[in-house]
Design a protein around this motif. Structure first.
Motif, mmCIF file in Angstrom:
data_model
loop_
_atom_site.group_PDB
_atom_site.id
_atom_site.type_symbol
_atom_site.label_atom_id
_atom_site.label_comp_id
_atom_site.label_asym_id
_atom_site.label_seq_id
_atom_site.Cartn_x
_atom_site.Cartn_y
_atom_site.Cartn_z
ATOM 1 N N GLY A 49 -9.859 -11.077 -3.752
ATOM 2 C CA GLY A 49 -10.849 -10.295 -3.004
ATOM 3 C C GLY A 49 -12.108 -11.101 -2.692
ATOM 4 O O GLY A 49 -12.604 -11.860 -3.532
ATOM 5 N N THR A 67 -15.089 -9.722 -1.956
ATOM 6 C CA THR A 67 -16.198 -9.098 -2.675
ATOM 7 C C THR A 67 -16.192 -9.610 -4.115
ATOM 8 O O THR A 67 -17.234 -9.956 -4.666
ATOM 9 N N ARG A 68 -15.018 -9.669 -4.721
ATOM 10 C CA ARG A 68 -14.885 -10.164 -6.097
ATOM 11 C C ARG A 68 -15.445 -11.570 -6.227
ATOM 12 O O ARG A 68 -16.273 -11.853 -7.090
ATOM 13 N N MET A 123 -9.229 -2.452 -4.496
ATOM 14 C CA MET A 123 -10.426 -3.066 -5.083
ATOM 15 C C MET A 123 -10.055 -3.913 -6.295
ATOM 16 O O MET A 123 -9.159 -3.532 -7.067
ATOM 17 N N TYR A 128 0.836 -1.192 0.000
ATOM 18 C CA TYR A 128 0.000 0.000 0.000
ATOM 19 C C TYR A 128 0.875 1.247 0.000
ATOM 20 O O TYR A 128 0.621 2.195 -0.742
ATOM 21 N N THR A 178 -14.256 -4.592 0.239
ATOM 22 C CA THR A 178 -15.004 -4.514 1.496
ATOM 23 C C THR A 178 -15.380 -3.073 1.870
ATOM 24 O O THR A 178 -16.499 -2.820 2.292
#
Ligand SMILES: Cc1ncc(COP(=O)(O)O)c(C=O)c1O
Length: 357
Positions: free
Chosen positions: A258, A260-261, A236, A201, A302
């Motif tokens: 991910g 969510t993915r 994301m 990050y 998320t």
């Protein structure tokens, strides 16, 4: 007063900060609940875990995390339904992923019973911080850092595993404009892109700040070798809708797997929407934007659930995306479907909800 659960000793906070917090004006990730979970790794094993009042900690300046970035983390949420029940969404996936990240960073795996007992005890103690209402949630940040005071470039012998929690508000996230990476890279073959390693990050901050100066909120990263395949955004995974078909890149050692993915891929199948999981060429998406078949681009993760992308730039060409904000967009459909599952509004066909009792 200290209370003992099966494995965890709990020191309750004698005060609460909750009355000082304006839950209608929360800045993401700035306010933390009254308690935190702490477990140290020493002498080759995880020691007795503790829950204690949220507080500052002291470390020696030589702690290895400060020098070599041996640190991993997770991001998950707790949701409260209108009856006051608290739920987690696929938390076993976060548990597995933090240990996968730890393995890649040469850190010890954390025990499953400590993770779930700690998380659930913490959520019960700080339950008042989870506000009901679609979109309100408690953001949960588990993380592990190398604490051993020794500046030698090798894995530490001591670590600290912690969980801290921050209330998050329902917010409307307006569509973002993104820049397609041509020079910088987020990850490399055989690297740490698939791990939630802290350094991944930090390494994005500089290129992202340059993109922001040009008016883009985020970068869509491409493969480091050729910069010709679209991979993911900063926090994301990314989906492209061409006509009525969805396309998303396969996960690899460069891309984070991910939650969510993978939930969207499953929901697309449930809803009868074709979702191709394959490499996505920059040129293919540019062509689709030119001929009008590119209807939507959105990020999935998320924190925002779904974040619509209204435009992307590659080299000197800027493309505005036609279907952004449409009432019948896939972005809205998947966001609502996911929120309904997370907040116990709809059925949970895949058993993704886990109630915190
Ligand atoms: C690099 C990266 N990609 C994708 C995601 C989305 O993952 P998830 O849906 O599990 O939050 C995140 C956030 O965790 C991320 O940091």
């Amino acid at each position: 007063m200290a209370i003992q659960t099966e494995n965890i000793s709990i020191e309750k906070s004698t005060t609460t900060k909750i009355n000082e917090v304006d839950f209608s004006k929360l800045d993401f990730g700035k306010v933390f609940t009254d308690h935190m979970f702490v477990c140290d790794y020493e002498n080759g094993q995880w020691q007795a875990p503790k829950i204690m009042p949220y507080q500052a900690m002291t470390f020696e300046p030589s702690a290895r995390v400060f020098h070599y970035g041996q640190a991993v983390f997770e991001g998950m949420k707790a949701y409260k339904d209108d009856h006051g029940k608290v739920f987690l969404f696929r938390p076993e996936q976060n548990f597995e992923r933090i240990n996968k990240s730890s393995e890649r960073l040469a850190m010890p795996a954390f025990p499953e019973n400590y993770f779930f007992e700690g998380l659930e005890a913490l959520l019960k103690l700080d339950s008042d911080w989870i506000k009901p209402g679609l979109g309100n949630s408690l953001y949960i940040r588990p993380f592990v850092i190398a604490t051993e005071p020794a500046i030698s470039a090798s894995p530490a012998n001591t670590y600290r595993f912690m969980i801290i929690c921050s209330p998050a508000q329902s917010y409307y996230n307006s569509p973002v404009r993104v820049l397609v990476a041509e020079q910088f890279s987020r990850s490399a073959n055989g690297g740490v892109g698939a791990a939630k390693a802290a350094g991944n990050y930090a390494a994005q901050f500089y290129p992202t700040s340059l993109a922001q100066k040009e008016g883009f909120q985020q970068i869509i990263w491409t493969d480091a070798d050729t910069h010709s395949f679209l991979e993911e955004a900063g926090t994301m995974n990314v989906f492209f809708r061409v006509n009525d078909k969805l396309i998303t890149a396969p996960v690899s050692d460069r891309i984070l797997d991910g939650i969510t993915r993978k939930s969207i891929i499953q929901l697309a199948e449930d809803l009868g929407i074709t979702c191709e999981v394959r490499q996505v060429k920059v040129d293919e998406i540019k062509q689709a934007a030119k001929d009008g078949s590119l209807k939507e681009v959105f990020g999935a993760g998320t924190a925002a659930v779904i974040s619509e992308i209204s435009a992307f730039q590659h080299k000197d060409e800027l493309f505005e995306i036609s279907g952004v904000g449409a009432e019948d967009s896939y972005a809205k459909l998947f966001k609502q479907t996911l929120l309904n599952i997370q907040y116990n509004v709809s059925d949970d066909a895949h058993g993704w909800r886990r109630e915190v009792k």
